[in-house]
Design a protein around this motif. Structure first.
Motif: not given
Length: 81
Positions: A2-17
């Motif tokens: 889902s779009k929410d799942e994609v957003f959450n994964q991208i947000a996790d990557i951004i938060a870490e990186r």
């Protein structure tokens, strides 16, 4: 996925990186102005998106991805998984 799942994964990557608080990441967050990402940071981020979502992002397309929301929409329409 889902779009929410994609957003959450991208947000996790951004938060870490980019070492920012996960809760501050919204769809309108701009990679270059809000994250102060230089070109190397951005290229590494794009490569991580490609690996995470099994997607190919051309250099031209990557240059047009300015916000988290645009990245989510791109992944939703280009992911192979």
């Amino acid at each position: 996925m889902s779009k929410d799942e994609v957003f959450n994964q991208i947000a996790d990557i951004i938060a870490e990186r980019f070492e920012i608080d996960r809760e501050t990441i919204k769809p309108e967050l701009n990679f270059k102005t809000d994250l102060d990402a230089d070109s190397i940071d951005f290229v590494e981020f794009i490569l991580e998106l490609e690996d995470t979502f099994n997607a190919e992002i051309s250099d031209e397309d990557a240059e047009n991805l300015n916000t988290v929301g645009e990245a989510v929409d791109y992944i939703m329409s280009h992911s192979k998984s």
